[in-house]
Motif scaffolding. Structure first.
Motif, PDB file in Angstrom:
ATOM      1  N   SER A  83       5.308 -11.591  73.516  1.00 51.76           N
ATOM      2  CA  SER A  83       4.771 -12.366  72.393  1.00 51.76           C
ATOM      3  C   SER A  83       4.215 -11.421  71.333  1.00 51.76           C
ATOM      4  CB  SER A  83       3.645 -13.287  72.881  1.00 51.76           C
ATOM      5  OG  SER A  83       4.038 -14.038  74.005  1.00 51.76           O
ATOM      6  N   ALA A  84       3.977 -11.965  70.156  1.00 55.11           N
ATOM      7  CA  ALA A  84       3.286 -11.211  69.108  1.00 55.11           C
ATOM      8  C   ALA A  84       1.784 -11.426  69.274  1.00 55.11           C
ATOM      9  CB  ALA A  84       3.742 -11.673  67.738  1.00 55.11           C
ATOM     10  N   GLY A  85       1.013 -10.382  69.007  1.00 56.39           N
ATOM     11  CA  GLY A  85      -0.432 -10.492  69.117  1.00 56.39           C
ATOM     12  C   GLY A  85      -1.055  -9.168  69.501  1.00 56.39           C
ATOM     13  N   SER A  86      -2.365  -9.187  69.755  1.00 57.94           N
ATOM     14  CA  SER A  86      -3.056  -7.946  70.109  1.00 57.94           C
ATOM     15  C   SER A  86      -4.127  -8.204  71.167  1.00 57.94           C
ATOM     16  CB  SER A  86      -3.704  -7.320  68.863  1.00 57.94           C
ATOM     17  OG  SER A  86      -4.742  -8.149  68.365  1.00 57.94           O
ATOM     18  N   MET A  87      -4.419  -7.152  71.921  1.00 59.46           N
ATOM     19  CA  MET A  87      -5.469  -7.221  72.934  1.00 59.46           C
ATOM     20  C   MET A  87      -6.118  -5.847  73.029  1.00 59.46           C
ATOM     21  SD  MET A  87      -5.104  -8.532  76.860  1.00 59.46           S
ATOM     22  CE  MET A  87      -5.981  -7.704  78.192  1.00 59.46           C
ATOM     23  N   LYS A  88      -7.447  -5.836  73.025  1.00 54.42           N
ATOM     24  CA  LYS A  88      -8.225  -4.602  73.094  1.00 54.42           C
ATOM     25  C   LYS A  88      -9.236  -4.741  74.223  1.00 54.42           C
ATOM     26  CE  LYS A  88     -11.049  -1.649  70.033  1.00 54.42           C
ATOM     27  NZ  LYS A  88     -11.632  -1.551  68.668  1.00 54.42           N
ATOM     28  N   TRP A  89      -9.508  -3.655  74.955  1.00 56.79           N
ATOM     29  CA  TRP A  89     -10.421  -3.754  76.087  1.00 56.79           C
ATOM     30  C   TRP A  89     -11.240  -2.478  76.271  1.00 56.79           C
ATOM     31  CZ3 TRP A  89      -5.141  -3.731  76.193  1.00 56.79           C
ATOM     32  CH2 TRP A  89      -4.518  -2.595  76.725  1.00 56.79           C
ATOM     33  N   ASN A  90     -12.438  -2.673  76.799  1.00 56.35           N
ATOM     34  CA  ASN A  90     -13.333  -1.577  77.169  1.00 56.35           C
ATOM     35  C   ASN A  90     -14.080  -2.053  78.413  1.00 56.35           C
ATOM     36  OD1 ASN A  90     -14.907   0.663  77.333  1.00 56.35           O
ATOM     37  ND2 ASN A  90     -15.995   0.362  75.419  1.00 56.35           N
ATOM     38  N   LEU A  91     -13.687  -1.533  79.573  1.00 57.39           N
ATOM     39  CA  LEU A  91     -14.141  -2.081  80.846  1.00 57.39           C
ATOM     40  C   LEU A  91     -14.551  -0.993  81.835  1.00 57.39           C
ATOM     41  CD1 LEU A  91     -11.065  -4.431  81.184  1.00 57.39           C
ATOM     42  CD2 LEU A  91     -13.377  -5.290  80.789  1.00 57.39           C
ATOM     43  N   HIS A  92     -15.526  -1.320  82.673  1.00 54.65           N
ATOM     44  CA  HIS A  92     -15.857  -0.520  83.842  1.00 54.65           C
ATOM     45  C   HIS A  92     -15.643  -1.385  85.074  1.00 54.65           C
ATOM     46  CE1 HIS A  92     -17.745   2.154  80.905  1.00 54.65           C
ATOM     47  NE2 HIS A  92     -17.682   3.089  81.840  1.00 54.65           N
ATOM     48  N   PHE A  93     -15.321  -0.760  86.188  1.00 53.34           N
ATOM     49  CA  PHE A  93     -15.104  -1.548  87.396  1.00 53.34           C
ATOM     50  C   PHE A  93     -15.510  -0.771  88.644  1.00 53.34           C
ATOM     51  CE2 PHE A  93     -11.064   0.591  86.465  1.00 53.34           C
ATOM     52  CZ  PHE A  93     -10.709   1.145  87.688  1.00 53.34           C
ATOM     53  N   LEU A 126      -5.645  -1.197  96.232  1.00 54.85           N
ATOM     54  CA  LEU A 126      -6.812  -0.308  96.200  1.00 54.85           C
ATOM     55  C   LEU A 126      -8.130  -1.058  96.073  1.00 54.85           C
ATOM     56  CD1 LEU A 126      -5.358   2.408  93.818  1.00 54.85           C
ATOM     57  CD2 LEU A 126      -6.004   2.767  96.188  1.00 54.85           C
ATOM     58  N   GLY A 127      -8.164  -2.029  95.180  1.00 50.56           N
ATOM     59  CA  GLY A 127      -9.373  -2.829  94.994  1.00 50.56           C
ATOM     60  C   GLY A 127      -9.074  -4.278  95.306  1.00 50.56           C
ATOM     61  N   ALA A 128      -9.009  -4.616  96.600  1.00 47.81           N
ATOM     62  CA  ALA A 128      -8.714  -5.997  96.993  1.00 47.81           C
ATOM     63  C   ALA A 128      -9.759  -6.948  96.411  1.00 47.81           C
ATOM     64  CB  ALA A 128      -8.679  -6.113  98.516  1.00 47.81           C
ATOM     65  N   LYS A 129     -10.982  -6.469  96.317  1.00 48.10           N
ATOM     66  CA  LYS A 129     -12.042  -7.183  95.595  1.00 48.10           C
ATOM     67  C   LYS A 129     -12.687  -6.168  94.657  1.00 48.10           C
ATOM     68  CE  LYS A 129     -16.369  -9.807  96.242  1.00 48.10           C
ATOM     69  NZ  LYS A 129     -15.983 -11.097  95.633  1.00 48.10           N
ATOM     70  N   THR A 130     -12.564  -6.394  93.367  1.00 49.43           N
ATOM     71  CA  THR A 130     -13.057  -5.445  92.371  1.00 49.43           C
ATOM     72  C   THR A 130     -13.944  -6.167  91.363  1.00 49.43           C
ATOM     73  OG1 THR A 130     -11.070  -4.074  92.608  1.00 49.43           O
ATOM     74  CG2 THR A 130     -12.388  -3.756  90.633  1.00 49.43           C
ATOM     75  N   VAL A 131     -15.075  -5.568  91.050  1.00 49.13           N
ATOM     76  CA  VAL A 131     -16.008  -6.129  90.080  1.00 49.13           C
ATOM     77  C   VAL A 131     -15.787  -5.438  88.730  1.00 49.13           C
ATOM     78  CG1 VAL A 131     -18.435  -6.353  89.448  1.00 49.13           C
ATOM     79  CG2 VAL A 131     -17.725  -6.733  91.817  1.00 49.13           C
ATOM     80  N   PHE A 132     -15.474  -6.221  87.696  1.00 47.60           N
ATOM     81  CA  PHE A 132     -15.258  -5.700  86.345  1.00 47.60           C
ATOM     82  C   PHE A 132     -16.412  -6.100  85.433  1.00 47.60           C
ATOM     83  CE2 PHE A 132     -10.973  -5.444  87.924  1.00 47.60           C
ATOM     84  CZ  PHE A 132     -10.363  -4.433  87.187  1.00 47.60           C
ATOM     85  N   TYR A 136     -14.135 -11.791  74.450  1.00 51.84           N
ATOM     86  CA  TYR A 136     -14.391 -12.334  75.782  1.00 51.84           C
ATOM     87  C   TYR A 136     -15.282 -11.352  76.540  1.00 51.84           C
ATOM     88  CZ  TYR A 136     -10.708 -15.783  75.006  1.00 51.84           C
ATOM     89  OH  TYR A 136      -9.961 -16.822  74.503  1.00 51.84           O
ATOM     90  N   THR A 137     -16.293 -11.883  77.203  1.00 50.94           N
ATOM     91  CA  THR A 137     -17.182 -11.067  78.010  1.00 50.94           C
ATOM     92  C   THR A 137     -16.731 -11.099  79.460  1.00 50.94           C
ATOM     93  OG1 THR A 137     -19.041 -11.621  76.554  1.00 50.94           O
ATOM     94  CG2 THR A 137     -19.575 -10.662  78.689  1.00 50.94           C
ATOM     95  N   VAL A 138     -16.612  -9.944  80.071  1.00 51.05           N
ATOM     96  CA  VAL A 138     -16.244  -9.853  81.493  1.00 51.05           C
ATOM     97  C   VAL A 138     -17.531  -9.595  82.265  1.00 51.05           C
ATOM     98  CG1 VAL A 138     -14.835  -8.666  83.205  1.00 51.05           C
ATOM     99  CG2 VAL A 138     -13.982  -8.950  80.863  1.00 51.05           C
ATOM    100  N   VAL A 139     -17.931 -10.588  83.061  1.00 49.22           N
ATOM    101  CA  VAL A 139     -19.205 -10.548  83.786  1.00 49.22           C
ATOM    102  C   VAL A 139     -18.936 -10.225  85.249  1.00 49.22           C
ATOM    103  CG1 VAL A 139     -21.276 -11.857  84.391  1.00 49.22           C
ATOM    104  CG2 VAL A 139     -20.122 -12.281  82.205  1.00 49.22           C
ATOM    105  N   PRO A 140     -19.629  -9.242  85.820  1.00 46.70           N
ATOM    106  CA  PRO A 140     -19.362  -8.813  87.199  1.00 46.70           C
ATOM    107  C   PRO A 140     -19.298  -9.944  88.224  1.00 46.70           C
ATOM    108  CG  PRO A 140     -20.885  -7.293  86.169  1.00 46.70           C
ATOM    109  CD  PRO A 140     -20.682  -8.413  85.192  1.00 46.70           C
ATOM    110  N   ARG A 141     -20.274 -10.843  88.212  1.00 46.03           N
ATOM    111  CA  ARG A 141     -20.348 -11.854  89.285  1.00 46.03           C
ATOM    112  C   ARG A 141     -19.202 -12.870  89.231  1.00 46.03           C
ATOM    113  NH1 ARG A 141     -24.418 -13.268  85.714  1.00 46.03           N
ATOM    114  NH2 ARG A 141     -24.223 -15.350  84.746  1.00 46.03           N
ATOM    115  N   SER A 142     -18.547 -12.991  88.066  1.00 39.17           N
ATOM    116  CA  SER A 142     -17.468 -13.980  87.958  1.00 39.17           C
ATOM    117  C   SER A 142     -16.141 -13.357  87.548  1.00 39.17           C
ATOM    118  CB  SER A 142     -17.861 -15.060  86.941  1.00 39.17           C
ATOM    119  OG  SER A 142     -18.060 -14.494  85.651  1.00 39.17           O
ATOM    120  N   SER A 143     -16.008 -12.035  87.699  1.00 38.38           N
ATOM    121  CA  SER A 143     -14.809 -11.357  87.189  1.00 38.38           C
ATOM    122  C   SER A 143     -13.575 -11.516  88.072  1.00 38.38           C
ATOM    123  CB  SER A 143     -15.089  -9.870  86.974  1.00 38.38           C
ATOM    124  OG  SER A 143     -15.485  -9.248  88.183  1.00 38.38           O
TER     125      SER A 143
END
Length: 391
Positions: A163-173, A193-199, A210-217
């Motif tokens: 598709s056309a569009g853009s996505m930008k990210w800055n994440l720790h996990f 590697l990360g069967a369960k990973t917190v982002f 969009y906010t990526v919250v650890p407890r619901s990631s």
């Protein structure tokens, strides 16, 4: 975490030996984010698909690229009656060689953005212990980057298949539940590697944050490589489990199942302090399994697919049933290393729901150890499709 150092070597792995001329490597990161403006939740994914890097390291070669109009030289071949032979030779040599960055989201109005780069653009930054691809970084505990595809590019390059569009990210996990190799042969390797990973962090999709919250990631990280992806692909995973016995959230629980490897699925299941590995390694770890993915009759909720898996290992029985609305699924395409203008087409969703049951065999009966509801499940089903040169 004690296990982190044990699996660190896989974070820095990149194709070696014969696989550099005829092989693939796939990195996968999946997580959920919440819109700052509306509170809407989306399942995002970031993937890296590295194929045949040694064949054309300085130029991205896409085997699915639309064939150009016949040239003057080809016209001479045709007049001489040898065009068919020339095409056969060209098709045999026309194999993919590139690093492909895939990013997007699953759910209603799913979107996928593909960017192709020459293989040599992917480099390891030793000081940061991370890989760099143009403006994207892939570290052992962080991700940052951007992908953008314009409508004009799609008109010129329909082979981008996105598709056309853009996505930008800055994440720790952080990989809170890790797994070692679940399948390994001379042809394929798969490691969740990360069967369960917190982002945690921020994703910007077409200008919306969009906010990526650890407890619901609901995060998941995996890596695989080998001669070619599974011809019949099956995957389900989730780390959002709630006990239907106690009513409590199972914060240390997750599962991931993938295949078909040699016509069989492998799996990793952790239910709180109980860990179950279904890899078939060793004489005493044998198991049997049956699985299917089928279309359900249309009901008031619309059309759904149903993933069903049942593992039997010694005194354990594990049953998993996952459903996903087809309207919330997306098709992703992967070129096979051998070329031939064929694709692995995978239909996937990130909003699967269902249940998992774990039983213990007691004589001729089954004792229920846990029965949990499953949400935010990642679910994929696909197969190889010959495209005959079509895009």
């Amino acid at each position: 975490m004690a296990s982190s150092k044990k699996y660190n070597r896989f974070d820095a792995y990149l194709l070696k030996g014969k696989f550099r001329r005829s092989g693939f490597e796939n990195w996968r990161y999946v997580f959920t984010g919440i819109s700052k403006a509306t509170g809407e939740q989306k399942t995002f994914f970031i993937e890296l698909y590295y194929v045949n890097p040694q064949i054309s390291p300085g130029e991205a070669v896409i085997a699915q690229k639309t064939r150009p109009k016949i040239s003057d030289s080809e016209l001479q071949y045709a007049l001489a009656g040898t065009l068919a032979a020339k095409e056969a030779v060209e098709d045999e040599k026309f194999v993919p060689s590139y690093v492909l960055l895939k990013a997007g989201f699953l759910g209603e109005n799913s979107r996928l953005f593909n960017c192709f780069y020459p293989a040599e653009k992917l480099s390891f930054v030793k000081s940061e212990q991370s890989f760099k691809l143009e403006n994207c970084f892939f570290g052992k505990d962080f991700l940052s980057g951007k992908v953008e595809v314009t409508a004009e590019e799609l008109l010129k390059k329909p082979e981008l298949l996105c598709s056309a569009g853009s996505m930008k990210w800055n994440l720790h996990f952080e990989k809170t539940v890790e797994s070692g190799t679940l399948f390994k042969s001379s042809r394929n390797v798969w490691i969740p590697l990360g069967a369960k990973t917190v982002f945690a962090g921020i994703v910007e999709l077409n200008g919306t944050e969009y906010t990526v919250v650890p407890r619901s990631s609901s995060g998941y990280v995996s890596k695989g490589w080998g001669e070619r992806p599974c011809e019949n692909f099956f995957h389900i995973s989730s780390s959002n489990l709630t006990s239907m016995i106690s009513g409590k959230s199972l914060g240390k629980s997750c599962f991931c199942v993938e295949g078909e490897f040699e016509k069989k699925l492998t799996g990793f299941i952790q239910i709180e302090d109980r860990r179950m590995i279904l890899s078939g390694k060793g004489l005493f770890n044998k198991y049997t399994e049956i699985h299917s993915c089928s279309q359900m009759p249309v009901d008031a909720d619309g059309e759904k697919l149903h993933w069903c898996v049942s593992f039997h290992k010694k005194k354990l029985v594990i049953d998993i049933d996952i459903y996903c609305k087809t309207s919330r699924m997306l098709v992703r395409n992967y070129e096979l290393p051998e070329g031939g203008r064929t694709l692995l087409e995978i239909c996937g969703g990130g909003t699967g729901f269902g249940e998992i049951k774990v039983f213990k065999k007691v004589k001729n009966n089954l004792e229920l150890l846990e029965h949990a509801s499953v949400m935010d499940a990642l679910c994929d089903f696909g197969s190889v499709d010959g495209t005959e040169g079509q895009v």
